[in-house]
Design an enzyme around this catalytic site. Sequence first.
Site, PDB file in Angstrom:
ATOM      1  CB  CYS A   1     -12.520 -16.430  57.388  1.00 21.87           C
ATOM      2  SG  CYS A   1     -10.996 -16.454  58.328  1.00 21.87           S
TER       3      CYS A   1
ATOM      4  CG  ASP B   1      -9.857 -19.759  58.190  1.00 24.34           C
ATOM      5  OD1 ASP B   1     -10.818 -20.548  58.217  1.00 24.34           O
ATOM      6  OD2 ASP B   1      -9.381 -19.286  57.150  1.00 24.34           O
TER       7      ASP B   1
ATOM      8  CB  CYS C   1      -7.855 -19.940  53.691  1.00 24.91           C
ATOM      9  SG  CYS C   1      -6.725 -18.603  54.094  1.00 24.91           S
TER      10      CYS C   1
ATOM     11  CB  CYS D   1      -4.754 -15.177  55.575  1.00 23.00           C
ATOM     12  SG  CYS D   1      -6.199 -15.035  54.505  1.00 23.00           S
TER      13      CYS D   1
HETATM   14 FE1  FES Z   1      -9.462 -16.982  56.983  1.00 25.32          FE
HETATM   15 FE2  FES Z   1      -7.537 -16.822  55.263  1.00 25.32          FE
HETATM   16  S1  FES Z   1      -9.646 -16.766  54.849  1.00 25.32           S
HETATM   17  S2  FES Z   1      -7.394 -16.903  57.381  1.00 25.32           S
END
Ligand code: FES
Length: 147
Positions: A33, A35, A59, A103
Amino acid sequence: MYSEKVMDHFNNPRNVGEIEDASGVGTVGNAKCGDIMRMYLDIDDNGVIQDCKFKTFGCGAAVATSSMATELVKGKTVEEALQVTNKAVMEALDGLPPVKVHCSLLAEEAIHAALWDYAEKHGIKIEGLEKPVNDISEKEEEEEDEY
Ligand code: FES
């Protein structure tokens, strides 16, 4: 779909920020993702975590889990902090939807990466701690010029 606790920590995240001259800093990323989460630990001479702050570029679930993770590790010894797994964080938040479980892993890995950094700086070994796989701090340093 999200528990009240998740919403609370997402809307009012605890311990957001940086710690100057932190005892340990860990930055991890999720390749899927994209992140990123960075965790700062202030650890005293007795190995007790006095303070913990985080920054998350990610997120809502990542924000909520990092917020809860900082609350959970504060006041713990470095060994006890290892028990703050993503499962423990999720339980403390009354659960996460299945698609958001990864996450919470970011929070666990960020704590481990910060503990690893602390151990390396102090030349100590923390029993049970392994080098975090998603540690991106080294990579980041190399790429810093490009920003
Ligand atoms: Fe990437 Fe939650 S979608 S950490």
